[in-house]
Enzyme design. Structure first.
Site, PDB file in Angstrom:
ATOM      1  N   ASP A  72      -0.219  62.931 -32.917  1.00 25.47           N
ATOM      2  CA  ASP A  72       0.193  62.007 -31.866  1.00 25.47           C
ATOM      3  C   ASP A  72      -1.054  61.643 -31.052  1.00 25.47           C
ATOM      4  OD1 ASP A  72       1.590  60.340 -30.194  1.00 25.47           O
ATOM      5  OD2 ASP A  72       3.227  61.727 -29.829  1.00 25.47           O
TER       6      ASP A  72
HETATM    7  C1  BGC Z   1       3.944  58.648 -28.537  1.00 22.80           C
HETATM    8  C2  BGC Z   1       4.273  58.371 -29.991  1.00 22.80           C
HETATM    9  C3  BGC Z   1       3.741  57.018 -30.403  1.00 22.80           C
HETATM   10  C4  BGC Z   1       2.253  56.965 -30.120  1.00 22.80           C
HETATM   11  C5  BGC Z   1       1.601  55.683 -30.543  1.00 22.80           C
HETATM   12  C6  BGC Z   1       2.498  58.374 -28.209  1.00 22.80           C
HETATM   13  O1  BGC Z   1       2.290  58.384 -26.841  1.00 22.80           O
HETATM   14  O2  BGC Z   1       4.271  59.986 -28.230  1.00 22.80           O
HETATM   15  O3  BGC Z   1       5.655  58.428 -30.185  1.00 22.80           O
HETATM   16  O4  BGC Z   1       4.010  56.803 -31.751  1.00 22.80           O
HETATM   17  O5  BGC Z   1       2.055  57.142 -28.726  1.00 22.80           O
HETATM   18  O6  BGC Z   1       1.978  54.618 -29.779  1.00 22.80           O
END
Ligand code: BGC
Length: 748
Positions: free
Chosen positions: A266
């Site tokens: 993530d």
């Molecule tokens: C979130 C994810 C997301 C990623 C990319 C993160 O802050 O937890 O769910 O896919 O950002 O945007």
């Protein structure tokens, strides 16, 4: 312009990728593991150079073919080995056409609806040159304080697993390589929905049995349905961050489950290993993540900076690096990018003049799906459907809220395309010759600190814009509109930012400014219909007692205003069922239907101390899992079993007759629950194991049959062995999880 020439040897995936890896330099390998966010992280000019130099393997947050084409040209035409780049984006509930949020999709209990919405989203995204999405989000959550619950599909392992499968099928289509398919990256692995206290990014501590029985099944279902990737969660699990969790990513995911695809960290999660307190410096963080099995590093340059030295010094073995590179290249291969890196991007001549053009939307599909996503919680005195031609007052801060109705994570959705409830009702009323009066009535909240919080990330334009009039004046205007009308529709709940990443709440009440509006409307004595827009269960005790009807609409998306109007005026009979329990108050959390049996259960109607309860309010939820009303009525017969014993390997059938006893055609969802009342460990009081949605004409009766075999009886025991233990089982069937008919049988 130079043309892409596919490399020889593409027929054999493994040999092709091995051959490529053998020719890659260390830096080129490490470059493939870097996923960068286009925008804040790097300027465009620099990105082209970095890609051409082989220092970026994938990007996210570009949303048109025109933007992606030069990036792909830098990779596939100019980099030394011509390895294509992949384009990712968070397409969670629609790309340009926004569908209902996860909780809304789940409320449909209709897997074809779920699949269809994912299919449309994939086709729209692929037409914009996007190859993969960070979805579906299949985190089970039992804590409505958690703002990200809106993205997921609720609390139940069985239902969420079914939806996980349907979403993956919809996104990936028949073949990942198809030009209108995109790859699913299921998230957040694992247990993100169980953050302590519902506070986002908090730690997770959980027994292995609970993990295996309740929280892990949806991820596994997504993988079994073929999801090409898995995103690693931000939280730690029993003290070990998921991002450095070798047990999670190697033993369980790749070992026990046999997952062969891509793992993605993530956002910035590898660097955060230092904050978690398991890595002393970036070098250690990178080592932990790559050794745990995190292939792609999102939104940082930590692999890029640390891995060269780690591999050269022999601290990280080159085979470990190669394994990660193999996954990344394997994904590109499966997506068809080595055959044609421009298969989704297409030729410039085909680029739409306006990427946001109206004709690129799928409105009919969005309206059809949104109609299935609403749950009728209350309907007294025939308040709904509204009489056509009636005089109606539409009030509330969410009545005309084109941004909020899209819900969070609305990808490339544009609020100018949203049909608000006001627009939807205006059209309906105009067609029927009724009257509509509109007044905002209240701001979503009057708390300036909350408004500031919600607007913090909206750089270009604030999402929450306050009406500057005094609250009393706004209420007075709404009350006046109500007085001149036959019925009041109040659109209340949460702005979309209140149910979002990093938006956890300590209260589940409708904010005070809106409650004050509702109280004033109630005092007019006019029938009061609440249209709720929110991304989590709310504590609706007051609303239940004071409103005549409550329609839970979640966030319905681009066509929301039309779809809600369709239901309010009775052109559509609502059939949604809650995919999650609604507690009475925040103090009851966690409140979920499939809780374990306990030694001193509270029994309704039997007073007494020393049973498990809170003494200041009734026990049990306000609205149970699986609940939802209709404009018609249904009756359910007693359960019939085809046999009283089940032999190993066999099946028996459990059936009920369901009848539409009302005056209108309507659909409902028949739900099968199983209880194992005496096992080697305490088991849930009931668990969903099957469901069937059926449409019945007035007076029509249908027999619904469920096959029950060992499959439905199995669970992970204290040794984490999956077993169906002999003995008595209860079969419960009903139209929600509380009101069920029961019969027993024995497994031999
Ligand atoms: C979130 C994810 C997301 C990623 C990319 C993160 O802050 O937890 O769910 O896919 O950002 O945007």
């Amino acid at each position: 312009m130079q043309r892409y020439v596919p490399a020889p040897g593409l027929e054999n995936k493994a040999a092709f990728i091995d051959g490529l890896i053998a020719r890659m330099t260390l830096d080129e390998k490490i470059g493939q593991l870097r996923l960068i966010s286009i925008g804040p992280e790097m300027t465009k000019a620099r990105i082209y150079d970095e890609i051409a130099a082989g220092r970026i393997g994938a990007t996210f947050n570009t949303v048109t073919s025109a933007e992606n084409r030069p990036l792909q040209e830098a990779a596939a035409l100019r980099s030394r080995l011509r390895i294509p780049v992949t384009f990712a984006y968070d397409i969670v509930h629609g790309h340009r056409t926004i569908f209902p949020i996860g909780l809304g999709l789940a409320s449909s209990w209709d897997m074809e609806v779920v699949r269809q919405s994912a299919r449309v989203a994939a086709a729209e995204a692929a037409a914009d040159g996007i190859d993969m999405t960070f979805a579906p989000m299949v985190d089970i959550s039992r804590d409505p304080r958690w703002g990200r619950m809106s993205e997921g599909f609720g609390e139940d392992p069985f239902l969420v697993s079914e939806i996980a499968r349907a979403s993956v099928r919809g996104l990936q289509g028949d073949s990942l390589a198809a030009p209108d398919s995109i790859m699913a990256v299921a998230k957040h692995f694992a247990l993100y929905g169980a953050v302590e206290g519902g506070r986002d990014y908090n730690t997770v501590d959980m027994s292995p049995m609970r993990m295996y029985n309740d929280y892990l099944p949806p991820y596994r279902a997504a993988i079994e349905a073929g999801a090409g990737g898995v995103m690693v969660a931000l939280n730690s699990i029993n003290g070990v961050p998921a991002t450095s969790n070798t047990w999670l990513l190697r033993d369980l995911l790749r070992g026990q489950w046999g997952f062969k695809g891509l793992t993605v960290s993530d956002h910035g999660a590898i660097t955060e290993l230092m904050q978690h307190g398991v890595a002393g410096d970036p070098r250690e963080a990178a080592r932990l993540a790559v050794e745990a099995g995190v292939d792609l590093s999102m939104a940082d340059s930590i692999y890029l900076e640390q891995l060269p030295q780690l591999v050269r010094s022999g601290t990280v073995r080159e085979q470990t690096l190669d394994a990660a590179v193999r996954e990344v290249l394997g994904t590109k291969y499966d997506l068809g990018l080595f055959h044609d890196p421009f298969r989704r991007i297409g030729d410039a001549a085909r680029d739409p003049a306006d990427a946001d053009a109206e004709e690129r939307l799928h409105r009919a599909e969005a309206r059809a799906v949104a109609r299935e996503s609403m749950v009728l919680l209350e309907n007294r005195n025939g308040a709904l459907p509204l009489r056509k031609g009636a005089r109606i007052a539409l009030v509330g801060p969410l009545a005309d809220a084109p941004i909020d109705i899209m819900g969070s994570w609305s990808a490339s959705g544009k609020f100018k395309h949203s049909v608000t409830l006001l627009q939807g009702m205006r059209e309906a009323v105009a067609a029927q010759g009724g009257q509509l009066r509109h007044a905002r009535g209240a701001n979503a909240t009057d708390d300036a600190r909350i408004v500031e919080y919600l607007n913090f990330m909206n750089w270009d334009m604030p999402e929450v814009v306050q009406d500057q009039r005094p609250a009393e004046a706004m209420i007075a205007e709404a009350v006046e509109a109500a007085r001149q009308s036959d019925a009041v529709v109040a659109a209340v709940g949460e702005t979309r930012g209140m149910s979002h990443e990093s938006s956890s709440r300590t209260s589940l009440e409708i904010p005070a400014s809106q409650r004050a509006l509702l109280a004033a409307l109630k005092a007019t004595g006019k029938p009061l219909v609440l249209v709720l827009m929110n991304g989590r269960p709310l504590a609706l005790g007051w609303e239940r007692d004071n409103a005549d009807a409550i329609l839970e609409t979640w966030y319905t998306g681009t066509e929301g205003g039309h779809a809600i109007s369709d239901v309010l005026f009775g052109d559509v009979n609502p059939a949604g069922k809650l995919p999650i329990t609604f507690p009475r108050s925040v103090g009851q959390i966690p409140q979920y239907y499939n809780h374990l049996r306990i030694g001193r259960p509270f029994t309704e109607g039997q007073p007494g101390n020393y049973t498990s309860q809170y003494f200041e309010e009734p026990n049990g939820p306000l609205y149970p899992f699986g609940y939802g009303r209709s404009y018609t009525d249904f009756s359910v017969s007693d359960v019939a079993l085809s046999a009283d014993t089940l032999e190993r390997g066999g099946t028996l059938s459990a059936s009920v007759a369901v009848k539409n006893t009302g005056q209108r055609a309507g659909a409902t969802v028949v739900q099968l629950y199983i209880e194992d009342p005496a096992a080697s460990v305490a088991r849930p009081v009931k668990e969903l194991k099957g469901f069937r949605k059926l449409m019945l004409q007035p007076g029509e009766e249908q027999v619904v049959r469920f096959a029950v075999g060992e499959e439905q009886l199995r669970f992970f025991n204290a040794r984490l062995e999956q077993v169906a233990e002999p003995g008595r089982f209860n079969v419960q069937i009903g139209l929600d999880s509380r009101d069920v008919k029961q019969r027993s049988f024995e497994l031999r």
